[in-house]
Design a protein around this motif. Structure first.
Motif, mmCIF file in Angstrom:
data_model
loop_
_atom_site.group_PDB
_atom_site.id
_atom_site.type_symbol
_atom_site.label_atom_id
_atom_site.label_comp_id
_atom_site.label_asym_id
_atom_site.label_seq_id
_atom_site.Cartn_x
_atom_site.Cartn_y
_atom_site.Cartn_z
ATOM 1 N N GLY A 56 -88.020 24.770 104.676
ATOM 2 C CA GLY A 56 -87.880 24.150 105.937
ATOM 3 C C GLY A 56 -86.281 23.943 105.879
ATOM 4 O O GLY A 56 -85.724 23.070 106.511
ATOM 5 N N GLY A 58 -84.410 25.206 108.786
ATOM 6 C CA GLY A 58 -84.959 24.770 109.773
ATOM 7 C C GLY A 58 -84.527 22.969 110.491
ATOM 8 O O GLY A 58 -83.903 21.972 111.006
ATOM 9 N N ALA A 59 -85.562 22.410 108.951
ATOM 10 C CA ALA A 59 -85.135 20.556 109.031
ATOM 11 C C ALA A 59 -84.294 20.638 109.125
ATOM 12 O O ALA A 59 -83.572 19.038 109.693
ATOM 13 C CB ALA A 59 -87.121 20.535 108.859
ATOM 14 N N THR A 113 -92.349 22.145 102.783
ATOM 15 C CA THR A 113 -91.274 22.028 103.422
ATOM 16 C C THR A 113 -90.986 22.718 104.758
ATOM 17 O O THR A 113 -90.544 22.248 105.571
ATOM 18 C CB THR A 113 -90.087 22.829 102.697
ATOM 19 N N THR A 117 -90.803 20.124 108.461
ATOM 20 C CA THR A 117 -90.046 20.887 109.429
ATOM 21 C C THR A 117 -90.864 20.650 110.835
ATOM 22 O O THR A 117 -90.225 20.255 111.891
ATOM 23 C CB THR A 117 -89.447 22.529 109.412
ATOM 24 N N GLU A 121 -89.961 17.846 113.853
ATOM 25 C CA GLU A 121 -89.701 18.444 114.550
ATOM 26 C C GLU A 121 -90.488 17.675 116.058
ATOM 27 O O GLU A 121 -90.083 16.866 117.615
ATOM 28 C CB GLU A 121 -89.935 19.695 115.226
ATOM 29 N N PHE A 233 -85.117 23.462 115.893
ATOM 30 C CA PHE A 233 -85.666 23.116 113.674
ATOM 31 C C PHE A 233 -86.588 25.112 114.224
ATOM 32 O O PHE A 233 -87.501 25.022 112.991
ATOM 33 C CB PHE A 233 -87.237 22.252 114.426
ATOM 34 N N LEU A 235 -88.180 28.078 112.608
ATOM 35 C CA LEU A 235 -88.575 28.709 111.587
ATOM 36 C C LEU A 235 -88.074 30.250 111.053
ATOM 37 O O LEU A 235 -87.179 30.574 110.359
ATOM 38 C CB LEU A 235 -89.881 29.595 111.341
ATOM 39 N N SER A 238 -85.078 28.961 109.006
ATOM 40 C CA SER A 238 -86.146 29.451 107.769
ATOM 41 C C SER A 238 -85.847 30.754 106.734
ATOM 42 O O SER A 238 -85.651 31.038 106.021
ATOM 43 C CB SER A 238 -86.878 29.006 107.240
#
Lengths: 310, 291
Positions: A56, A58-59, A113, A117, A121, A233, A235, A238
């Protein structure tokens, strides 16, 4: 002592570079590379030392970025405040994700996770204030002296953040915290039985890791002068943040730095010379090649080479 | 939007159809992850690969369902190869298989996705057949035939796999591997060969699931990211490895998503699967029908 001298030298070097009359594009690319140094170092604190795979990144990155945008739009806060706030909010998110580790391990934690994300998002896509799905154009404030352009200033800021992240990772690794985290990675039950405060350590690792990712993300809206949920966000962050430590080596703090420098530089070159898709492909292929062929990364290969040449 | 009984009934009806479809796309994962404990994050990517293969065959004039069935043996072999590779590189070495195995499948998912982008571009692709685009009028509701087709195939798949796993010798062996691998080894059976076979079946099923994916909606290479949430939500909610649980969990997700779609709008829909997954993981990680 030697470490801190080199940190100071590196920082002064980055300032000197930013003041030198180099091509502006260099800073544009170097900012991204340094940003990945921060992300991969931060990922490694939880993923490498404690063995909890975070998909996660990106989150955390995006929540930092969106915190910065909200503060900027609402109060016109300066960059430093944005970054501290981004770190704080993402650290808080890290803490809550850390609570998940109470029940979830391995793939379950990783999938959770990813879920975080996508849920966040979707929330941002539906939040009009920060631009929703179409995104939000931002007007950068005037650049601070003595820098010529905003990108140059951001480059120095990101260099400083990278050095902070590396120092934090180094401290964690060498202190009792790192020993505790490694004990968790090897066997959580055994660690708990030997008196390692596993929950406290996991929460600490999640919070620190999240805060560093958030601080890196907080600089992104000013870098692009724009924010939009899908790419923030993504991936792709990630997978990169996971691939870089894996490629560099997860056992030592220098591993993620090496991985990030190699991979992010390749990415920058490939994005310019070939295409954006190929650059994600490079990440995927290198990641698979390394986890299969060189499980300890570049560091492991280097160690093996040292041993055989002796 | 105004809440009304009519709309709710429509949402429920559509949700049931959607739910069966979700069960069908998750059933392969229910075997590979639920029964075999392989962290198969690349499952949705393999499925989307199946969709594109279906697209290729369908553009040659083959019916998409038939194309899906034709692809099954090829994907079965692909599955065996993937498992074999995973086993040799990670499970056999033992140490730290968790982190690296996960990273491996994550990497594979990205390689498939980018491979598809390079081969087909980022545009959406769809197939055509007599049952795609038209719908069946049931009283005042209109049910698209494509959903009915997916519904039928989903039921056949779920039922078929349930029977296979509980009635045949190999099926029972697969369940035995999931329950107690060392015991199976002591009985003189080779768990790796059984797992390899089971992973092949799971991947073969994904080909048909991929065909249904492209029948129900146009596909794009990055679609697998969304389906990580849907498939894992169904499998976790079902309780790992339970086939009937998969169907029930699929229905729960389908109905929840269709209600949100109807009353809150499409922009909230992606959060349903991931949100439900988070709730399931946080509250009841062993799932509804956990073993």
């Amino acid at each position: 002592m030697k470490y801190w001298v080199s940190v100071a030298v590196l920082f002064l070097l980055s300032v000197a570079l930013a003041l030198a009359p180099t091509n502006d594009y260099f800073f544009y690319a170097a900012f991204v590379v340094l940003q990945f140094v921060v992300l991969s170092t931060a990922w490694n604190i939880l993923g490498g030392y404690a063995g909890y795979v975070n998909f996660g990144t990106g989150a955390f990155f995006a929540i930092g970025a969106y915190s910065a945008v909200v503060l900027f739009k609402w109060l016109g806060a300066p960059l430093a405040v944005q970054m501290v706030a981004g770190a704080a909010v993402s650290g808080l998110l890290g803490f809550s994700v850390g609570l998940l580790t109470l029940r979830l391990r391995g793939i379950f934690f990783a999938i959770a996770t990813v879920a975080v994300t996508f849920v966040l998002e979707t929330v941002m896509i539906n939040w009009r204030y920060v631009g929703g799905a179409t995104g939000l154009q931002l007007v950068r404030p005037a650049v601070i002296e003595p820098f010529d352009t905003y990108t140059r200033m951001l480059f120095v800021v990101m260099a400083l953040l990278a050095l902070i992240a590396i120092s934090v990772a180094r401290y964690v690794q060498d202190s009792w915290i790192g020993r505790g985290l490694r004990a968790i990675r090897d066997s959580e039950e055994a660690a708990e039985c030997s008196g390692v405060p596993t929950l406290k350590l996991k929460l600490f690792a999640c919070t620190i890791s999240g805060a560093l990712m958030g601080a890196a993300g907080a600089a992104m809206p000013m870098y692009l002068a724009f924010i939009e949920p899908a790419s923030t966000f993504s991936l792709n962050y990630s997978v990169s943040a996971l691939a870089m430590p894996m490629i560099g080596g997860t056992a030592h703090w220098i591993g993620p730095v090496i991985g990030a420098l190699i991979l992010a530089t390749i990415q920058q070159v490939v994005t310019v010379t070939i295409s954006n898709e190929i650059n994600v492909l490079v990440v995927g292929v290198l990641l698979v090649a390394f986890v299969v062929g060189a499980p300890d990364g570049v560091l492991g290969l280097f160690k093996r080479w040292l041993r055989s040449s002796k | 939007m105004i809440f009304s009984l009519d709309l709710l009934t429509e949402a429920l009806l559509f949700g049931v159809l959607l739910g069966c479809f979700y069960a069908a796309v998750s059933i392969g994962l229910s075997v590979s992850f639920g029964l075999l404990d392989v962290p198969h994050v690349a499952h949705p990517a393999v499925m989307v690969l199946g969709s594109y293969c279906t697209y290729l065959l369908a553009s040659q004039g083959l019916d998409p369902i038939v194309a899906g069935v034709v692809l099954m043996p090829a994907f079965f072999v692909l599955g065996i190869l993937i498992y074999r590779f995973y086993y040799e590189s990670f499970e056999k070495r033992g140490t730290d298989a968790g982190v690296r195995g996960l990273a491996f499948f994550f990497g594979v998912a990205f390689i498939i996705e980018i491979g598809l982008i390079l081969a087909f571009g980022v545009d959406q692709r769809s197939v055509s057949a007599a049952y795609i685009g038209s719908s069946w009028a049931l009283g005042e509701y209109r049910i698209p035939y494509r959903m009915l087709v997916a519904f039928g195939v989903a039921l056949v798949l779920t039922f078929g796999l349930t029977v296979y796993l509980s009635k045949t010798f190999t099926g029972r062996a697969i369940k035995a591997v999931a329950q107690d691998e060392p015991a199976l080894r002591l009985m003189g059976a080779n768990p790796v060969r059984i797992k390899q076979w089971a992973f092949g079946i799971a991947t073969g099923v994904s080909a048909l699931a991929g065909a249904m994916l492209i029948i129900v909606n146009p596909v794009e290479p990055a679609l697998d990211r969304l389906y990580i949430g849907r498939t894992f939500c169904v499998v976790v909610l079902a309780g790992l490895g339970s086939m009937t649980g998969t169907l029930a969990a699929g229905l729960i997700l389908g109905i929840a998503e269709s209600i949100v779609l109807m009353f809150l709008g499409a922009s909230w829909a992606p959060a349903v699967a991931f949100g439900l997954l988070l709730i399931a993981l946080g509250v009841r990680p062993q799932g509804l029908f956990g073993r």
